[in-house]
Design an enzyme around this catalytic site. Structure first.
Site, mmCIF file in Angstrom:
data_model
loop_
_atom_site.group_PDB
_atom_site.id
_atom_site.type_symbol
_atom_site.label_atom_id
_atom_site.label_comp_id
_atom_site.label_asym_id
_atom_site.label_seq_id
_atom_site.Cartn_x
_atom_site.Cartn_y
_atom_site.Cartn_z
ATOM 1 N N HIS A 1 25.992 -16.520 -12.205
ATOM 2 C CA HIS A 1 26.970 -17.450 -11.636
ATOM 3 C C HIS A 1 26.217 -18.509 -10.844
ATOM 4 O O HIS A 1 25.432 -18.193 -9.961
ATOM 5 C CB HIS A 1 27.971 -16.705 -10.739
ATOM 6 N N TYR B 1 37.046 -18.329 -3.424
ATOM 7 C CA TYR B 1 37.289 -17.847 -2.061
ATOM 8 C C TYR B 1 38.337 -18.790 -1.483
ATOM 9 O O TYR B 1 38.055 -19.967 -1.259
ATOM 10 C CB TYR B 1 36.014 -17.914 -1.219
ATOM 11 N N PRO C 1 32.956 -7.471 3.860
ATOM 12 C CA PRO C 1 32.596 -7.727 2.461
ATOM 13 C C PRO C 1 32.507 -9.198 2.057
ATOM 14 O O PRO C 1 31.898 -9.501 1.025
ATOM 15 C CB PRO C 1 33.728 -7.045 1.684
ATOM 16 N N LYS D 1 27.243 -9.108 0.865
ATOM 17 C CA LYS D 1 25.857 -8.903 1.297
ATOM 18 C C LYS D 1 25.443 -7.421 1.314
ATOM 19 O O LYS D 1 24.241 -7.123 1.364
ATOM 20 C CB LYS D 1 25.651 -9.483 2.703
ATOM 21 N N TYR E 1 24.279 -17.219 0.543
ATOM 22 C CA TYR E 1 25.017 -16.517 -0.516
ATOM 23 C C TYR E 1 24.074 -16.042 -1.624
ATOM 24 O O TYR E 1 24.177 -14.908 -2.103
ATOM 25 C CB TYR E 1 26.090 -17.450 -1.093
#
Ligand code: DHB
Length: 392
Positions: A76, A204, A293, A297, A385
């Site tokens: 991704h 998100y 969450p 991570k 990220y």
């Protein structure tokens, strides 16, 4: 009667941290025994997060721990942050030169267990640890009750607590000092459903109704979460109510729906043990720290701990060099607290608190806009990220 076994490293916990550590140590000729209270089936079927940092993927694939992560995982190159009805893409390669992989944690666990068993690793499921001792000497031990009820004593040169957030090794390391701790006033309602992805990348979403995360597992299975009360009962909502709750939190994207095959409520908190090492015992992964969450991570941080610990144990056990084990806690803490910050930040930026004032809400939207409209803001998010490089 107690059965005594000897090994160099006694590893408590057959999750990603414990299994990967035994795999890396074996490569250096250091033998270990891995114990876990759970059955193999339970470990392989528990649904966890699905995003792996580039460095996590590199470690799993280069060391032969998982061939499938590259073959079956999907790369991704970005995520979407959605608020006020609009999506904003964060493009990882252009901002950081890195990507992430979607590969469910339980698939990584299947690969690790298969690799360890193929290498004839001493891996004992349904074995409950009852005690840890002499960790301030060169001969620490672990006692346990085996699946058949037999009493075991493992005599080792080092003990590793990789046994998750309810670690039984942790009290031996931290004593009464416990850890740094923070709770959150919300949780996630998670579902798995039989439907194709609603979006090719993860979304998100921050909305007045609360947060939602649209993730995926495969071309035919989606994983989705929405913010809920920590006391929510996963069985209290009908499928229709779940879809309504999800769709209300992702305005502007039509969700692909299908039969819901699993549902759960994930409570979350931030925790870091005050001590990560005492003498010849160390904590890694969720035994050492848990993160909320948002941002996925957890497993990535466990892998980073283990990469450091593997190096420190090779130096200690093969060359009697204490330097890396002496600095392990301090070195690991740097990344742990960066990940704690990132997970807290993503959580606080994207969720809506029940007692948020109009000021709080507008400030939060200002924060989201500051991130997406600034290359520096997007880069900060993308670096965290996709994962900071492992220490050289
Ligand atoms: C998933 C979970 C996360 O916490 C996250 O940030 C991204 C994806 C998942 O389960 O797919």
């Amino acid at each position: 009667m107690t059965i005594t076994a000897r090994t160099r490293v006694a590893i408590v916990g057959a999750g990603p941290a414990g299994l990967l550590l035994s795999h890396l140590l074996a490569d250096a000729g250091i033998d270990s025994i891995v114990l876990d209270r759970r059955s193999r089936d339970e470990i392989e079927s528990t649904i966890r997060a699905g995003i792996l940092e580039q460095e996590t993927v590199r470690v799993l694939s280069e060391t032969g721990a998982s061939d499938r992560v590259l073959a079956d995982g999907s790369r991704h190159d970005g995520i979407e942050l959605r608020f006020e009805g609009e999506g904003h893409r964060i493009d990882f390669p252009s901002l950081t030169g890195r990507s992430v992989w979607l590969y469910p944690q339980h698939e990584a666990l299947k690969d690790l267990i298969a690799a360890r068993l193929a290498a004839r690793q001493d891996l004992r499921f349904e074995t409950t640890v009852t005690g840890v001792g002499d960790i301030e000497t060169d001969r620490p031990w672990v006692t346990a009750t085996a699946a058949d009820g037999a009493d075991l004593r493992i005599e080792a040169e080092f003990v590793v607590g990789a046994d998750g957030s309810r670690s039984v090794v942790r009290p031996a390391v931290t004593g009464s000092s416990g850890g740094y701790f923070r709770e959150y006033p919300f949780a996630w309602f998670g579902i798995l459903c039989d439907a194709p992805p609603s979006s090719h990348e993860l979304i998100y979403s921050n909305s007045p109704a609360g947060f939602a995360l649209i993730s995926q597992r495969s071309p035919t299975i989606q994983r989705m979460y929405f913010q809920c009360d920590p006391g929510a009962d996963p069985n209290a909502l009908s499928e229709g109510e779940i879809w309504e709750a999800l769709q209300a939190r992702v305005p502007g994207t039509a969700l692909a729906t299908g039969p819901i095959v699993q549902r759960d409520v994930l409570r979350f908190r931030s925790f870091v043990a005050h001590e990560l090492r005492r003498g010849r015992a160390v904590l890694v992964g969720d035994a050492a720290h848990t993160v909320p969450p948002t941002g996925a991570k957890g497993m990535n941080l466990a892998v980073a701990d283990v990469v450091l610990l593997d190096r420190a144990l090779r130096a200690l056990l093969l060359e009697s060099d204490h330097r890396l084990i002496d600095t392990f806690a301090e070195t690991a803490s740097t990344r742990i607290w960066k990940a704690q910050h990132f997970s807290w930040w993503m959580t606080s930026m994207l969720h809506t608190a029940a007692d948020a004032s109009a000021f709080d809400r507008r400030r939060q939207l200002g924060e989201l806009r500051s991130v997406v409209e600034s290359e520096a803001g997007r880069t900060f998010l993308a670096e965290a990220y996709t994962g900071w490089p492992h220490e050289a």
